[in-house]
Design a protein around this motif. Sequence first.
Motif, short mmCIF file in Angstrom:
data_model
loop_
_atom_site.label_atom_id
_atom_site.label_comp_id
_atom_site.label_asym_id
_atom_site.label_seq_id
_atom_site.Cartn_x
_atom_site.Cartn_y
_atom_site.Cartn_z
N ALA A 114 1.02 -5.38 12.01
CA ALA A 114 1.61 -4.86 10.67
C ALA A 114 2.09 -5.86 9.81
CB ALA A 114 2.47 -4.00 10.96
N PRO A 115 1.81 -5.81 8.39
CA PRO A 115 2.20 -6.77 7.50
C PRO A 115 3.64 -6.63 7.15
CG PRO A 115 1.27 -4.82 6.55
CD PRO A 115 1.12 -4.57 7.90
N ASP A 116 4.05 -7.74 6.59
CA ASP A 116 5.51 -7.80 6.08
C ASP A 116 5.82 -6.95 4.85
OD1 ASP A 116 6.98 -9.74 8.06
OD2 ASP A 116 5.07 -10.67 7.66
N GLN A 117 4.89 -6.77 4.20
CA GLN A 117 4.61 -6.15 3.03
C GLN A 117 3.28 -5.68 2.75
OE1 GLN A 117 6.85 -5.43 0.23
NE2 GLN A 117 5.15 -3.91 -0.18
N VAL A 118 3.24 -4.27 2.70
CA VAL A 118 1.82 -3.50 2.36
C VAL A 118 1.54 -3.69 0.98
CG1 VAL A 118 0.88 -1.12 2.26
CG2 VAL A 118 2.42 -1.70 4.09
N ALA A 119 0.14 -3.78 0.80
CA ALA A 119 -0.10 -3.96 -0.84
C ALA A 119 -1.77 -3.32 -0.51
CB ALA A 119 -0.49 -5.56 -1.02
N ASN A 120 -1.89 -3.06 -1.86
CA ASN A 120 -3.36 -2.50 -2.14
C ASN A 120 -4.57 -3.47 -2.28
OD1 ASN A 120 -2.55 0.32 -2.39
ND2 ASN A 120 -1.24 -0.24 -4.23
N ASP A 121 -5.82 -3.12 -1.97
CA ASP A 121 -6.94 -4.12 -2.11
C ASP A 121 -7.75 -3.60 -3.47
OD1 ASP A 121 -8.77 -6.12 -1.91
OD2 ASP A 121 -9.72 -5.04 -0.14
N TYR A 122 -7.49 -3.95 -4.35
CA TYR A 122 -8.37 -3.61 -5.69
C TYR A 122 -9.40 -4.23 -5.59
CZ TYR A 122 -3.68 -1.36 -7.08
OH TYR A 122 -2.59 -0.64 -6.96
#
Length: 518
Positions: free
Chosen positions: A441-449
Motif C-alpha cells: 500500500a502507498p503512504d499517499q494515494v494519488a490519481n494517475d491522470y
Amino acid sequence: MIRHFTIAAKVALVGIFCSVLLYACRKNDAGKIDNTTPTSSSVVSDEDSLKYLMYRIMQVTYINGGRNKTTDLPTYLWYNQVPQLDPSSNSYTSAEDLLQAIKGYAVTNGELMDRYSFLDRTGDLSNSLQDGLSETFNKVSATGNFGMEVSYASDGNQSFLYIVYADKNSPAGKQGLTRGDEIIAVNGDTNISYDNGSNVQKVTNAIYYAPSVTLRVKKAVTGTIANYSLQAGTFSINPVLFDTVYTVNNQKTGYFVLYTFTNTYNSQGTATLTKTSLDRLFSKFKAAGITNLIVDFRYNGGGSVTTAEYLDSAIAPASAAGKTMYYYKYNDKLTANIDGTGLETNVQFPSVTGGLSLNNVFFITSSQTASASELTLNNLLPYMNVKLVGDTTYGKPVGFITFNISKYDSTHTKQRLADLYAINFATENANRTGGYYKGIAPDQVANDYINVPWGYHTDDDNLDRIFNYINTGSFARTSANARVLTQTAASQRSAIQHSITSPRFNGMVDYRRSKQIQ
C-alpha cells in the motif's frame, strides 16, 4: 572450484536427459509413468515430452530426470501441495493444461497463490529480458511491436484513449508519440470509446497484435492533430522513458521513469542499453548533487532481478554497503540441499554503493507495479526513508528460475519445446519482510491522470504530492502549499484501470540461477 564442477556435472546430466526424452517416457498398464526405454511404436509426441519434463522439473527433480539415480529436488515453490499427477494423461491436451492444473493446487488459506507460472514456446521473453530486444506479440505475421502502451481514461462523463508511454527507440517513439497523446481514431475508425467489449478488443488487436496500424492522434502539448502510420519492428529497449532534475525547496530532486527491468548485461556478457542508460542517469544525478530521488514505477511490471540489484546499489546509502540486500526462499527440499545446488540464499549490497546522499527516495506505484519493481523498493526499506505514492502495487513477491526444455531430433539438432517459467522462489528484505501477495500500500494515494505528459509536476497528482512532502513534510494539500493547476478539474482524466489487457511480461526472473542449475 568443487562447486563449479558439481554444477557442470548437473548441466551434463540435464543435457543427456533432454536428448533422450523422446525415448524415455510412456504409461504402463496401471497408468503410472514408466521410465524404461519404449519400443519405436510407443514413442511419445513432442507435446507429451514437454508435459513430462515440465512436470518432473517442477515436481520431482531437475537433475537426472529419473535415470538410474533420482535426487528428489523439485523446483516448484508449492510442489508439496500438488498431488501425484500423470503428465501423459488425456486429461491434459497441452502442457499449458497440465500447468494450469498444477497451479490450481497452490492454495493457502483458501487463496490461490500462483497467478504467475507460464510457458513461453518461442523464447521471445528471454531474448527481451536478457538481451534487451523488443518482443513479438503477433507470433504469426508481425516482427517486433509498436513499442507503446495504451489505456482508456475517464473525466467522469466519457472515455478517452491515450498513449500511456512509448519507448524512445520504438516505431511509436521514433515518430514522437508519447505519454498524454490522445488517440481519436484507429485505422480510420473513430468508434473506439470504452465499452469493455468489442471496441476494446478491436483496439487491443490493432495496437498489440497487428503488423501495422494508422492512428489519428491529438498531441498532448500542442493540441495538433495528425495521422501516424506505424509498422511493427524490432528495437533495442531503452527502459528510461523520462528523466530530469527539479529544485524543490532549494533541494535538488532527481526524477526518472522506468518501464521495464531488462538485464544490465546480455547473454553474451556485454553491457546492454539498460546499463548504459542507467549509468548515464545516475552520473547525472550524482553530478547534480540530488538529495531526493523520485522513481516512477507506475507502469513497471518487472523483469530481471539483476537490474533491481543495480538500482538498489545505486540508490542505497553508504551505510548499506556489504549488508544484506534481500533473501531468497526456496521450497523445503531445495533449502535442505542448498549447498549442492549452487543456489544462493541471499544477495548483498556491494562494498561501495552509488555515492548518493539522499534524504528521501519516493516511488510512484500503481496496480501495475510488480515483482522486480516491488523487490527494488522493498529492499531499500530497512536502510533509508522510503515513501510510496500512487496506488497499491500488484503483489508479486515471488520469481522464476527459467528452464529451457528442448529435444534433439533424428539429426541430433536441438529444437526448443518451451521455456518454463514456474515459481521457484520468494524474496524477503533484510528485515525478513516479504509475502506481499496483496500488494504494498502507498503512504499517499494519488490519481494517475494519463493525459498529463511526463514531468508536468503541477498537473501530475503523484509528483505534486511528493513536492508537497519535500516542501512541508506532509503529502496533504493545504492553502499554504497548494499550487495553481494548469488543468481544470474537468480535463483531469484518470486511467480506467485494466481497461486494456497488455501482453507484456509481468514478473521477475533470475537468469543467473537458471545458468547455475541446468
